[in-house]
Design an enzyme around this catalytic site. Structure first.
Site, PDB file in Angstrom:
ATOM      1  CB  SER A 122      -1.110   0.230   0.867  1.00 59.62           C
ATOM      2  OG  SER A 122      -0.206   0.035   2.323  1.00 59.62           O
ATOM      3  CG  HIS A 159      -2.801  -0.890  -2.696  1.00 60.62           C
ATOM      4  ND1 HIS A 159      -3.259   0.769  -2.754  1.00 60.62           N
ATOM      5  CD2 HIS A 159      -2.911  -1.085  -1.172  1.00 60.62           C
ATOM      6  CE1 HIS A 159      -3.666   0.279  -1.227  1.00 60.62           C
ATOM      7  NE2 HIS A 159      -3.266  -0.395  -0.905  1.00 60.62           N
ATOM      8  CD  GLU A 174      -4.052   3.136  -5.436  1.00 64.08           C
ATOM      9  OE1 GLU A 174      -4.159   4.181  -5.426  1.00 64.08           O
ATOM     10  OE2 GLU A 174      -3.098   2.763  -4.102  1.00 64.08           O
ATOM     11  CG  ASN A 222      -2.823   4.811   1.099  1.00 68.01           C
ATOM     12  OD1 ASN A 222      -4.204   5.014   1.588  1.00 68.01           O
ATOM     13  ND2 ASN A 222      -2.462   4.212   0.721  1.00 68.01           N
TER      14      ASN A 222
END
Length: 652
Positions: free
Chosen positions: A122, A143, A155, A194
């Site tokens: 991540s 991910h 992802e 993120n």
């Protein structure tokens, strides 16, 4: 290698992420071997998968028996044995770079030459992980979000040497396991979700630290005013305050004082019983509507998220659509930051950032070059016709983002495409439905159909978060979409599979015909929110099924089955799921092959006659009948009848 070459997959890790990924891959029909370093860990992961599959099977969320899925899962402790004959490895080891590089060094020797090596990291660099192998072109980020069984997003991340073939194969693989992939085309810290999510909690932390707002004001305003699923501080307590703290520290970014204080006090959120809220002696995240503050500067938070998105786009890391998809699926946002920014106005976002940067000289407010470029070029958003997205001109062309037009020609097939929100209606979706219908080629189209994407819902209602910022007196304008559907000159059919509730139920009622699977459910739950159906539901239901049953639906707010809906007259057919497509096709074919002019007149007379006196309605019917006698379609229909053949109507 292409996705068609992938038959056997190895998942390295049997913890929460590892066994979750294994379960998802096995459900999709692949053979999987799940490996971890100790047999006890592997056994626990295997048991967790079995328990989960049994629950999914009980709820009808998997097509196969749990035992059949489990039969495709092998377990292993020895790494070489686990990966010796696989086409794809998905590594889900702990987030420690040296550990991952050690694993990838061994994978170079143990895996087949063409095998793809994907990391579920991540946060760690795919490029650096790939340095441990002699085939960095085969290494890619993959991910998943936690829990993998429920979360739809994956992802797909390029390292510096990842080949397009590798990334595209993994992208296709993600789609094959019924997940939604987005490309992250450069190996940036935080990837997409993120990176953009970071300011959500970070900026709120700076605002509270400076006594510019309270924790409850921040959370309440972002949830109840701006429509986010939870507030920034509630989210921090859920994920662990220390997690965000360490991410900022490792990235060399300043940490808001309130975050420092919580970490130093070991008040890390729900896992320690106390964080920004008290979960042991208090009521947890107990903010409400009364805590919303008109003075809370939400644009500071949203502006920073938009700025991060602009950096990613300007650096060719991701597209606006990929970012918005990622934030909706990975973070539960009601709409993506790029789409929201286009509504707000990119000039307003830029002005906010420039003001804050001038006042503080804090690097976090420095406007992204791409954002500045858009504004300088006049691409300030929806009102300007172009921002992050293009909104088309007066010729009717438009790129739809919340629906798909599946067919053209005689059948106008509209698919509501928000499966992550069970196709709930928001302003964008309702506006796009109107745009499709308003710009339909009425000389070509003979029938319009509506259906929902995914396998859970036709439309589960209105997405309250999708109307963030709307004023109470503006709510009345939201019903125009239902009237547009109701007044569309051609017959309309709602193809209902799954939940059909609230605004979704009202959309179906605005259609002329409704066909549903037997497992579908109908209802108006608005009363449980202190509301009432606002898209014509109270009135159309009364006219269809009478006062008593209509009031039962509205007053009680309960769901009814498709069987009851059919018996009451809310829908035309309730059919077995295996027969659904065929029955819908029969309805469509009957209309497409029918006389267009007569169908247009019939719909018009029936819709208008409903609100007229019987005498006036009969007059409209008689006049329409007389007008139809002069059409070529009537001549064709009577000739075909006499000649015992199927008519070929041309709408003349």
């Amino acid at each position: 290698m292409s996705v068609d070459d992938i038959e056997r997959v190895a998942v390295l890790g049997a913890g929460n992420m590892g066994h979750g990924i294994t379960e998802v891959v096995a459900i999709a029909g692949y053979d999987v071997v799940m490996r971890d370093i100790e047999q006890e860990i592997v056994d626990e992961g295997y048991e967790d998968i079995q328990w989960s599959l049994e629950k999914l099977s009980e709820k009808g969320l998997v097509d196969e028996d749990a035992d059949d899925v489990m039969a495709r899962i092998d377990t292993e402790v020895d790494l070489e044995t686990a990966v010796e004959d696989v086409d794809l490895v998905i590594e889900a080891a702990p987030e420690q770079m040296e550990l991952k590089k050690e694993i990838y060094g061994e994978l170079t020797d143990f895996t087949p030459e063409d095998a793809i090596l994907a990391s579920n990291t991540s946060s760690l660099s795919i490029t650096e992980i790939a340095t441990a192998t002699d085939k960095p072109d085969k290494v890619v980020g993959m991910h998943f979000f936690n829990p993998p069984v429920k979360m739809d997003l994956v992802e797909v991340i390029y390292g510096e040497e990842t080949s397009d073939e590798t990334a595209e194969t993994v992208y296709d693989f993600v789609e094959s396991i019924d997940k939604t992939p987005i490309y992250v085309r450069k190996d940036v810290n935080g990837f997409v979700v993120n990176s953009v999510l970071g300011p959500f909690g970070d900026e709120a932390g700076w605002m509270v630290s400076a006594d510019e707002a309270t924790i409850r004001e921040a959370d309440a305003t972002m949830v109840h005013e701006r429509g986010y699923p939870m507030g920034p501080f509630e989210l921090g307590d859920l994920t662990g305050i220390d997690i965000g703290y360490h991410v900022r520290k490792e990235a060399g970014k300043p940490v808001p004082p309130i975050v420092e204080e919580k970490v130093e006090a070991d008040e890390l959120g729900q896992k320690t019983g106390k964080g920004y809220y008290d979960y042991e002696d208090g009521d947890g995240a107990d903010y409400g509507h009364e805590d919303v503050s008109e003075d809370f500067d939400w644009l500071r938070i949203e502006g920073r998220m938009v700025n991060e998105a602009a950096k990613l786009i300007g650096n060719d890391v991701a597209t606006p659509d990929a970012i918005d998809t990622g934030m909706r699926l990975g973070a539960g946002f009601p709409e993506g930051p790029c789409r929201r920014a286009d509504k707000i106005g990119l000039d307003a976002v830029l002005e906010k950032l420039e003001t804050l940067y001038e006042e503080t000289e804090a690097e976090r407010y420095r406007p992204a070059d791409y954002l500045v470029e858009l504004v300088n070029n006049g691409h300030t958003g929806e009102d300007a016709g172009q921002g992050f997205y293009e909104y088309g001109g007066d010729d009717g062309d438009r790129e739809y983002r919340t629906l798909n037009v599946l067919e053209e020609g005689e059948v106008l097939a509209i698919e509501l495409d928000r499966p992550e929100r069970m196709n709930a209606l928001n302003e964008d979706l309702m506006d796009e439905i109107e745009h499709v219908l308003d710009n339909a080629d009425l000389d070509e189209v003979r029938v319009a159909t509506f259906e929902g994407a995914g396998d859970r819902a036709f439309c589960a209602g209105a997405d309250i978060g999708g109307f963030a910022g709307a004023k109470p007196w503006e709510r009345g304008t939201i019903t125009s979409m239902f009237e547009t559907v109701n007044d569309f000159p051609k017959p309309t059919i709602a193809k209902i599979d799954g939940f059909c509730l609230g605004g979704g139920h009202e959309l179906a009622l605005a259609c002329d015909l409704r066909v549903a699977t037997e497992d579908s459910e109908f209802g108006f739950p608005e009363i449980n929110l202190g509301l009432l159906p606002g898209g014509g539901g109270t009135q159309r239901t009364m006219r269809m099924i009478g006062e008593a049953r209509a009031k039962e639906l509205v007053f009680r707010g309960e769901r009814i089955s498709a069987e009851r809906a059919e018996n009451w007259g809310l829908i035309n057919r309730a059919v077995d799921a295996d027969e659904f497509d065929d029955v819908c096709a029969e309805f469509v074919d009957d209309i497409v092959e029918g006389p267009p002019v007569a169908l247009d007149y019939a719909k018009k007379v029936m819709n208008r006659g409903e609100d007229a006196s019987l005498e006036a309605a009969l007059t409209m019917e008689s006049q329409s009948f007389g007008l139809l006698l002069s059409t070529e379609d009537v001549l064709e229909g009577t000739s075909a009848f006499a000649e015992d053949r199927d008519p070929e109507f041309e709408g003349k």
